[in-house]
Design a protein around this motif. Structure first.
Motif, short mmCIF file in Angstrom:
data_model
loop_
_atom_site.label_atom_id
_atom_site.label_comp_id
_atom_site.label_asym_id
_atom_site.label_seq_id
_atom_site.Cartn_x
_atom_site.Cartn_y
_atom_site.Cartn_z
N VAL A 152 0.97 -0.96 0.12
CA VAL A 152 -0.43 0.03 -0.30
C VAL A 152 1.20 1.50 -0.28
CG1 VAL A 152 -1.19 1.49 1.60
CG2 VAL A 152 -2.19 -1.18 0.99
N ILE A 155 1.07 2.61 -3.44
CA ILE A 155 -0.20 3.49 -3.32
C ILE A 155 -0.46 4.54 -2.43
CG2 ILE A 155 -2.30 3.28 -4.34
CD1 ILE A 155 -1.77 -0.11 -4.15
N LYS A 156 -0.11 4.78 -1.82
CA LYS A 156 -1.03 5.83 -0.76
C LYS A 156 0.67 6.16 -0.38
CE LYS A 156 -4.50 6.59 2.91
NZ LYS A 156 -3.69 6.04 3.61
N PRO A 157 1.25 7.09 0.07
CA PRO A 157 3.00 7.39 0.66
C PRO A 157 2.71 7.18 2.27
CG PRO A 157 2.77 8.19 -1.06
CD PRO A 157 1.35 7.76 -1.66
N GLU A 158 2.80 6.76 3.29
CA GLU A 158 2.76 7.49 4.81
C GLU A 158 4.86 7.98 5.28
OE1 GLU A 158 1.06 7.63 6.99
OE2 GLU A 158 -1.01 6.51 6.42
N ASN A 165 8.41 3.82 -0.02
CA ASN A 165 7.26 3.83 -0.65
C ASN A 165 7.58 4.35 -1.95
OD1 ASN A 165 6.07 4.94 1.71
ND2 ASN A 165 6.06 6.52 1.98
N GLN A 218 -7.05 4.71 10.27
CA GLN A 218 -7.58 4.75 8.25
C GLN A 218 -8.19 3.33 7.77
OE1 GLN A 218 -3.89 6.58 6.11
NE2 GLN A 218 -3.61 6.94 8.10
N THR A 219 -8.15 2.26 8.36
CA THR A 219 -8.61 1.53 7.86
C THR A 219 -9.71 0.80 8.16
OG1 THR A 219 -8.13 -0.53 9.38
CG2 THR A 219 -6.31 -0.11 7.57
N THR A 251 -5.03 -5.07 -3.95
CA THR A 251 -4.42 -4.21 -2.16
C THR A 251 -5.50 -5.11 -1.36
OG1 THR A 251 -6.58 -3.14 -3.01
CG2 THR A 251 -4.25 -1.94 -3.23
N ASP A 253 -5.67 -5.25 1.76
CA ASP A 253 -5.34 -4.13 3.08
C ASP A 253 -6.21 -3.69 4.18
OD1 ASP A 253 -7.12 -2.57 1.90
OD2 ASP A 253 -5.79 -0.51 1.11
N TRP A 256 -8.05 -0.27 4.06
CA TRP A 256 -6.84 0.76 4.05
C TRP A 256 -6.99 1.99 3.24
CZ3 TRP A 256 -0.96 0.79 5.11
CH2 TRP A 256 -0.11 1.29 5.88
N THR A 257 -7.03 1.49 1.54
CA THR A 257 -6.83 2.71 0.56
C THR A 257 -8.48 2.60 -0.40
OG1 THR A 257 -6.44 0.56 -0.36
CG2 THR A 257 -4.31 1.76 -0.80
#
Ligand SMILES: NC(=O)c1ccc[n+]([C@@H]2O[C@H](COP(=O)([O-])OP(=O)(O)OC[C@H]3O[C@@H](n4cnc5c(N)ncnc54)[C@H](OP(=O)(O)O)[C@@H]3O)[C@@H](O)[C@H]2O)c1
Length: 258
Positions: A152, A155-158, A165, A218-219, A251, A253, A256-257
């Protein structure tokens, strides 16, 4: 009694499946499930003893596994791992590029260039090289399925894992590019993008309450995963159940996304 059409669709009976980074964590969970599905599995990691132990456990449980230790962060390492697996298993129908590393926490611009290079060698060049050798040695003539373990994070950088990432985003592009290049050779190339999974690699993220709660908050499912929860997606992509799936990123996850 012949297998049911359902079992046959998800079967890996008689196939050779090499899984990098499979002495523990997500790779080991995939190796266990693939062995249950009838594959002869290749257990790879840098530490030979850990590979031997994992292979012995799978064999003791009635599966078929061989140990193929080696470092996938160099061209020679990758070539040696593919060669060793082919010598023992005789075929390589499935390649799971699962080994990954993240020696650097923090923003990409602050990352040490040596660390960025190490991340790139293992997370991006490793899968490219492993696929190159598997294709030339077996898959080009026989077809196959390649599965890249992205994240993930690609796709969705932390903020915490900048260089990692970027490497996982690159791996997603590698997946799509290779699916185009190899499709007419009956080789499918897909990626899995897991969310947070409880493994040694993610120890800091899982065990630091502030980070863990920030992520799982966030999930949709509100929790992290066990490695076994990623393996089902890998079996789908490895088997004939996904015969028309290529160039995709699945995904896994917990939402999450979303
Ligand atoms: N855990 C998560 O939350 C998460 C989330 C998204 C994606 N992922 C991805 O999932 C994959 C597996 O990670 P994991 O969480 O299962 O990690 P893990 O439990 O730490 O396992 C990593 C495995 O890879 C091996 N390995 C590491 N570097 C290697 C190298 N250069 N050459 C060959 N083998 C190597 C390790 O053994 P040795 O140390 O003996 O080499 C071990 O078998 C990685 O690509 C990771 O980026 C993980």
């Amino acid at each position: 009694m012949p297998p049911s059409p359902l079992a046959e669709r998800f079967s890996l009976a008689g196939r050779g499946a090499l899984i990098t980074g499979s002495s523990r964590g997500i790779g080991r969970a995939i190796a266990d499930l693939f062995a249950d599905a009838g594959a002869i599995v290749g257990i790879n990691a840098r530490h030979a003893e850990a590979c031997e132990e994992a292979a012995a456990e799978i064999n003791a449980a009635g599966g078929k596994a061989v140990a193929v230790a080696g470092h996938v962060g160099s061209a020679e390492g990758c070539e040696g791992v593919v060669r060793a697996f082919l010598e023992q298993a005789g075929r390589i129908d499935v390649l799971v590029n699962n080994a990954g590393t993240n020696p650097q926490f923090g923003p990409l611009l602050d990352a040490d260039e040596g660390a960025i290079n190490r991340i790139w060698e293992v997370n991006v060049l490793g899968p490219v090289r492993m696929t190159r050798y598997a294709v030339s040695a077996w898959m080009r003539d026989n077809g196959g399925s390649v599965i890249n373990m992205a994240s993930v994070a690609g796709i969705k950088p932390e903020a915490l894992t900048g260089a990692y990432n970027a490497s996982k985003a690159a791996l997603i592009s590698v997946t799509r590019t290779l699916s185009r290049e190899l499709g007419t050779s009956r080789i499918r190339v897909n990626a899995i993008a897991p969310g947070l999974v409880e493994t040694r690699l993610a120890k800091v993220l899982v065990e630091t309450p502030q980070i863990h709660d920030h992520i799982v908050g966030q999930t949709a499912l509100g929790r992290h995963a066990d490695p076994s929860e990623i393996a089902g997606a890998a079996l789908f992509l490895a088997s004939d159940a996904s015969s028309f799936v290529t160039g995709s990123v699945l995904t896994v996850d917990g939402g999450w996304t979303v």
